[in-house]
Design a protein around this motif. Structure first.
Motif, PDB file in Angstrom:
ATOM      1  N   GLY A  97       0.824  -1.220   0.000  1.00 36.35           N
ATOM      2  CA  GLY A  97       0.000   0.000   0.000  1.00 36.35           C
ATOM      3  C   GLY A  97       0.852   1.261   0.000  1.00 36.35           C
ATOM      4  N   LEU A  98       1.956   1.222   0.736  1.00 34.28           N
ATOM      5  CA  LEU A  98       2.881   2.359   0.769  1.00 34.28           C
ATOM      6  C   LEU A  98       3.551   2.543  -0.589  1.00 34.28           C
ATOM      7  N   ALA A  99       3.903   1.421  -1.235  1.00 33.56           N
ATOM      8  CA  ALA A  99       4.537   1.487  -2.560  1.00 33.56           C
ATOM      9  C   ALA A  99       3.589   2.135  -3.571  1.00 33.56           C
ATOM     10  N   PHE A 100       2.316   1.772  -3.487  1.00 36.13           N
ATOM     11  CA  PHE A 100       1.295   2.340  -4.378  1.00 36.13           C
ATOM     12  C   PHE A 100       1.180   3.853  -4.188  1.00 36.13           C
ATOM     13  N   THR A 101       1.092   4.281  -2.933  1.00 40.53           N
ATOM     14  CA  THR A 101       0.949   5.708  -2.632  1.00 40.53           C
ATOM     15  C   THR A 101       2.205   6.482  -3.033  1.00 40.53           C
ATOM     16  N   CYS A 102       3.356   5.905  -2.710  1.00 35.51           N
ATOM     17  CA  CYS A 102       4.644   6.538  -3.018  1.00 35.51           C
ATOM     18  C   CYS A 102       4.796   6.747  -4.520  1.00 35.51           C
ATOM     19  N   LYS A 103       4.523   5.699  -5.287  1.00 30.13           N
ATOM     20  CA  LYS A 103       4.704   5.772  -6.748  1.00 30.13           C
ATOM     21  C   LYS A 103       3.730   6.775  -7.356  1.00 30.13           C
ATOM     22  N   ALA A 104       2.505   6.800  -6.835  1.00 35.43           N
ATOM     23  CA  ALA A 104       1.501   7.738  -7.348  1.00 35.43           C
ATOM     24  C   ALA A 104       1.965   9.185  -7.168  1.00 35.43           C
ATOM     25  N   LEU A 105       2.462   9.490  -5.974  1.00 35.52           N
ATOM     26  CA  LEU A 105       2.920  10.859  -5.696  1.00 35.52           C
ATOM     27  C   LEU A 105       4.220  11.178  -6.443  1.00 35.52           C
ATOM     28  N   GLN A 106       5.069  10.172  -6.624  1.00 39.51           N
ATOM     29  CA  GLN A 106       6.277  10.386  -7.438  1.00 39.51           C
ATOM     30  C   GLN A 106       5.891  10.692  -8.882  1.00 39.51           C
ATOM     31  N   ASN A 107       4.896   9.974  -9.388  1.00 42.16           N
ATOM     32  CA  ASN A 107       4.401  10.252 -10.746  1.00 42.16           C
ATOM     33  C   ASN A 107       3.913  11.694 -10.845  1.00 42.16           C
ATOM     34  N   ALA A 108       3.170  12.110  -9.823  1.00 42.11           N
ATOM     35  CA  ALA A 108       2.630  13.479  -9.812  1.00 42.11           C
ATOM     36  C   ALA A 108       3.747  14.516  -9.739  1.00 42.11           C
ATOM     37  N   ALA A 117      -5.560  11.636 -11.004  1.00 43.40           N
ATOM     38  CA  ALA A 117      -6.227  10.393 -11.429  1.00 43.40           C
ATOM     39  C   ALA A 117      -5.298   9.567 -12.315  1.00 43.40           C
ATOM     40  N   ALA A 118      -4.573  10.234 -13.206  1.00 44.45           N
ATOM     41  CA  ALA A 118      -3.632   9.538 -14.096  1.00 44.45           C
ATOM     42  C   ALA A 118      -2.430   9.028 -13.314  1.00 44.45           C
ATOM     43  N   ALA A 119      -1.924   9.832 -12.396  1.00 42.22           N
ATOM     44  CA  ALA A 119      -0.752   9.448 -11.591  1.00 42.22           C
ATOM     45  C   ALA A 119      -1.058   8.236 -10.714  1.00 42.22           C
ATOM     46  N   PHE A 120      -2.248   8.223 -10.100  1.00 43.52           N
ATOM     47  CA  PHE A 120      -2.631   7.110  -9.233  1.00 43.52           C
ATOM     48  C   PHE A 120      -2.952   5.850 -10.042  1.00 43.52           C
ATOM     49  N   THR A 121      -3.576   6.023 -11.200  1.00 49.55           N
ATOM     50  CA  THR A 121      -3.912   4.869 -12.051  1.00 49.55           C
ATOM     51  C   THR A 121      -2.649   4.172 -12.528  1.00 49.55           C
ATOM     52  N   LYS A 122      -1.683   4.956 -12.982  1.00 55.19           N
ATOM     53  CA  LYS A 122      -0.401   4.373 -13.438  1.00 55.19           C
ATOM     54  C   LYS A 122       0.282   3.619 -12.305  1.00 55.19           C
ATOM     55  N   SER A 123       0.255   4.212 -11.118  1.00 55.32           N
ATOM     56  CA  SER A 123       0.885   3.585  -9.963  1.00 55.32           C
ATOM     57  C   SER A 123       0.179   2.276  -9.617  1.00 55.32           C
TER      58      SER A 123
END
Length: 203
Positions: A97-108, A117-123
């Motif tokens: 769950g942390l990896a998902f959140t981390c990657k989403a915010l890194q994408n952003a 929405a795109a950053a979280f979907t990709k993650s």
């Protein structure tokens, strides 16, 4: 009161000298859970409750055997011989769950023109999706679509709840990036530890 990131424990302040400090890691993880309140969507409640539930499992193990659980590595190793490895499984899902959140915010952070929405979907596609069944995938799909606008989320992240001046963009990005780099390093370290020791098997 200070803006959000200044009110919670940063992953950058978690001691990793002799292993990942369990209590500091849990405190920082609780801070990350609160981040979903800023996203402001009830759709993310499933993510929040999952993270909270897994934090509880790891903390319960620590409370039961603090001397054997002061680092995450020791906690997992000392639960190895038991029939039900509740904390080991809980930590495994917490890290996901942390990896998902981390990657989403890194994408952003890496793509300033991309909506959340795109950053979280990709993650999600690169982290959690492979572990989920059809129903859970549907729940996450709804959550992704319910992400707030990027500018609104970053405004909340920068805001001072007591009405003071918001954190300047440059400082906010610096703090957020520092937080994410440290989180990413801890998640990678622990996932490698799980893989090498075969600790994620049997669940």
């Amino acid at each position: 009161m200070a803006p959000y990131l200044e009110t919670v424990k940063s992953f950058a302040d978690v001691d990793t000298t002799n292993g990942v400090n369990t209590l500091e890691f849990l405190e920082a993880s609780e801070g990350l859970v609160g981040l979903f309140d800023l996203l402001g969507s009830a759709a993310f409640s499933v993510v929040q409750s999952d993270l909270k539930g897994n934090i509880v499992k790891v903390r319960a193990r620590y409370d039961a055997a603090p001397a054997l659980s002061d680092t995450l590595e020791k906690l997992v190793e000392n639960e190895k011989g038991e029939k039900k490895r509740t904390a080991t499984e809980g930590l495994m899902w917490l890290l996901r769950g942390l990896a998902f959140t981390c990657k989403a915010l890194q994408n952003a952070q890496e793509n300033k023109t991309e909506e959340l929405a795109a950053a979280f979907t990709k993650s999600y596609e690169g982290t959690l999706k492979k572990f989920h069944n059809f129903i859970v995938k549907g729940v996450f799909s709804v959550a992704m679509k319910a992400c707030p606008y990027r500018k609104d989320f970053y405004a909340k992240l920068a805001a001072d709840p007591d009405g003071g001046a918001p954190t300047p963009d440059e400082k906010l990005n610096e703090e957020l990036n520092k937080w994410l780099v440290a989180l990413d390093a801890i998640v990678t370290r622990m996932q490698t530890f799980y893989d090498k020791g075969g600790y994620g098997k049997g669940f």
